[in-house]
Design a protein around this motif. Structure first.
Motif, PDB file in Angstrom:
ATOM      1  N   PHE A   1       0.999  -1.361   0.013  1.00 59.33           N
ATOM      2  CA  PHE A   1      -0.068  -0.129   0.201  1.00 59.33           C
ATOM      3  C   PHE A   1       0.965   1.214   0.086  1.00 59.33           C
ATOM      4  O   PHE A   1       1.799   1.385   0.858  1.00 59.33           O
ATOM      5  N   VAL A   2       0.654   2.168  -0.831  1.00 55.35           N
ATOM      6  CA  VAL A   2       1.604   3.233  -0.877  1.00 55.35           C
ATOM      7  C   VAL A   2       0.694   4.506  -0.966  1.00 55.35           C
ATOM      8  O   VAL A   2      -0.030   4.640  -1.681  1.00 55.35           O
ATOM      9  N   GLU A   3       1.208   5.491   0.126  1.00 52.99           N
ATOM     10  CA  GLU A   3       0.467   6.559   0.365  1.00 52.99           C
ATOM     11  C   GLU A   3       1.241   7.727  -0.275  1.00 52.99           C
ATOM     12  O   GLU A   3       2.361   7.500  -0.704  1.00 52.99           O
ATOM     13  N   LYS A   4       0.441   8.860  -0.981  1.00 57.90           N
ATOM     14  CA  LYS A   4       1.130   9.869  -1.741  1.00 57.90           C
ATOM     15  C   LYS A   4       2.354  10.643  -1.071  1.00 57.90           C
ATOM     16  O   LYS A   4       3.156  11.203  -1.711  1.00 57.90           O
ATOM     17  N   ASN A   5       2.256  10.541   0.291  1.00 60.71           N
ATOM     18  CA  ASN A   5       3.415  11.116   1.157  1.00 60.71           C
ATOM     19  C   ASN A   5       4.500  10.270   1.371  1.00 60.71           C
ATOM     20  O   ASN A   5       5.528  10.688   2.198  1.00 60.71           O
ATOM     21  N   GLY A   6       4.327   9.064   0.844  1.00 61.51           N
ATOM     22  CA  GLY A   6       5.590   8.212   1.082  1.00 61.51           C
ATOM     23  C   GLY A   6       5.370   7.120   1.953  1.00 61.51           C
ATOM     24  O   GLY A   6       6.447   5.973   1.984  1.00 61.51           O
ATOM     25  N   THR A   7       4.594   6.882   2.805  1.00 64.04           N
ATOM     26  CA  THR A   7       4.190   6.079   3.774  1.00 64.04           C
ATOM     27  C   THR A   7       4.051   4.667   2.860  1.00 64.04           C
ATOM     28  O   THR A   7       3.020   4.614   2.319  1.00 64.04           O
ATOM     29  N   ILE A   8       4.540   3.460   3.180  1.00 64.12           N
ATOM     30  CA  ILE A   8       4.478   2.319   2.546  1.00 64.12           C
ATOM     31  C   ILE A   8       4.218   1.161   3.673  1.00 64.12           C
ATOM     32  O   ILE A   8       4.731   0.963   4.744  1.00 64.12           O
TER      33      ILE A   8
END
Length: 118
Positions: free
Chosen positions: A90-97
């Motif tokens: 899962f990749v969030e736009k601010n970089g959290t993976i």
């Protein structure tokens, strides 16, 4: 030839993750030198056609203090994440993976493993 093609489609469908299995509630609790932490991650599917999910993270933290009992500090965070079928992330736009561990049906965020409870 058509049976070979059909077999390849069935095998790829079975080996790819099923997005309907991701939604749910995952928890992780751990102790460290500064206190105790209880995390909860809630994953919800946002739309039917694409692999887009809403991820809610709730954290409860109790600081270590031997002289008195301190209240639990609560924080929460919400984000929208795209699921990558090839990398199982899962990749969030601010970089959290967040990694999806298929074998254990668990989420991995950094060194922490979140087990599904419902």
């Amino acid at each position: 030839m058509k049976y070979t093609l059909l077999l390849m489609v069935v095998i790829s469908a079975c080996s790819s993750p099923q997005p309907t299995k991701f939604p749910g509630t995952y928890t992780c609790a751990f102790e460290h030198e500064y206190g105790k932490t209880d995390d909860t991650i809630i994953v919800r599917k946002l739309n039917e056609g694409k692999n887009v999910f809403q991820v809610e993270m709730h954290t409860g933290f109790v600081r270590n203090n031997k002289s008195k009992k301190l209240p639990k500090e609560l924080t929460s965070r919400n984000w929208v994440a795209d699921f990558d079928d090839k990398k199982f992330t899962f990749v969030e736009k601010n970089g959290t993976i967040i990694l999806w561990n298929r074998a254990e049906q668990a989420l991995l965020l950094g060194k922490r493993k979140y087990q599904k409870i419902k």
